[in-house]
Design a protein around this motif. Structure first.
Motif: not given
Length: 270
Positions: A16-19, A100-101, A104, A107, A168, A170, A228
């Motif tokens: 699990s990750h964000t960019w 930021r995880w 989003r 996540t 959150r 997105t 977002y």
């Protein structure tokens, strides 16, 4: 790369990750693979490697199956690239709290679906687990603590589950798709429909559950990032939900003129 079908699936880890703009994807992938190998796993699932986004059919299947895949994994590695482990995550201004995880949309399911979640910092140093940091995760996300004790979504109303996503962000396209697993919904992807997907999601939830608490929410009118979009805000407090047993009752719902997927109560008073 290996593909497994049906029930013949070996133990595996999942990432699990964000960019972030500063990230190099290959380093993240290699770090995840190294951690999985160290933990004794032969396989790890990583979205950037395991989904062929050029195939609309495969992408649709993946998005509709994502919650199940995270739930089926033996462990989820939550890689927080904007966090360092040389601090106490409980501190009020810790980078863990501000990661930021936790902001989003995608996540959310990656936090609640897996049986085990382990948090890692930008250097793949372990910060802690969802279990060891449970009270902090509850404080940051406002997810009911009871969920982490039971891992049973059925005990929570649609409004309660929506409230977990309310803060959150997105992309407008993914606003609805990131919530499919949370409600057990399968829905075809119609990329390009924008916020109309959120209306379709609400209609599916109501069709399957008839949970009127779904409409206890309002829109956020604050300025938002052009990239977002914040998931429509909800009346998250239980006190607000209890008001629905008062003389006011839901008779219908309406989309607002902005067509952003927000719905509003229409009330009858005795």
């Amino acid at each position: 790369m290996a593909e497994f079908l049906g029930d013949d699936i070996p133990p595996f880890a999942i990432l699990s990750h964000t960019w972030g703009k500063e990230e190099k994807g290959i380093e993240k992938v290699l770090g995840a693979c190294a951690q999985a190998a160290e933990d004794g796993f032969k396989y790890i699932w990583i979205d950037t490697c395991c989904i062929d986004k050029s195939s609309s059919a495969e992408l649709s299947e993946a998005i509709n199956s994502m919650y199940q895949w995270y739930g089926d994994a033996d462990v989820c590695y939550a890689f927080l690239s904007d966090v360092t482990s040389d601090e106490d995550p409980h501190e009020e201004d810790s980078s863990f709290r501000e990661s930021r995880w936790f902001t989003r949309g995608w996540t959310l399911q990656e936090l609640i679906a897996p049986p085990i979640v382990v948090f890692y910092d930008c250097n793949w140093v372990e910060i802690g687990t969802r279990s060891s940091l449970q009270s902090l995760c509850v404080e940051i996300t406002q997810i009911n603590a009871e969920y982490f004790d039971t891992m049973n979504l059925s005990q929570f109303s649609a409004a309660q589950k929506m409230s977990w996503a309310a803060s959150r962000e997105t992309t407008r396209i993914d606003m609805a798709y990131s919530l499919l697993g949370l409600f057990g919904i399968n829905m075809p992807l119609l990329y390009g429909e924008g916020a109309k997907a959120f209306i379709r999601l609400q209609e599916e939830i109501l069709r399957l559950s008839e949970d009127d608490s779904l409409f206890c929410h309002r829109s956020i009118r604050k300025a938002e990032s052009p990239t977002y979009k914040r998931i429509p805000s909800l009346l998250a407090h239980q006190e607000s939900l209890e008001l629905q047993t008062s003389p006011a009752r839901i008779v219908s719902y309406e989309g607002n003129p902005a067509n952003d997927g927000s719905c509003f109560l229409k009330e009858d008073h005795p």
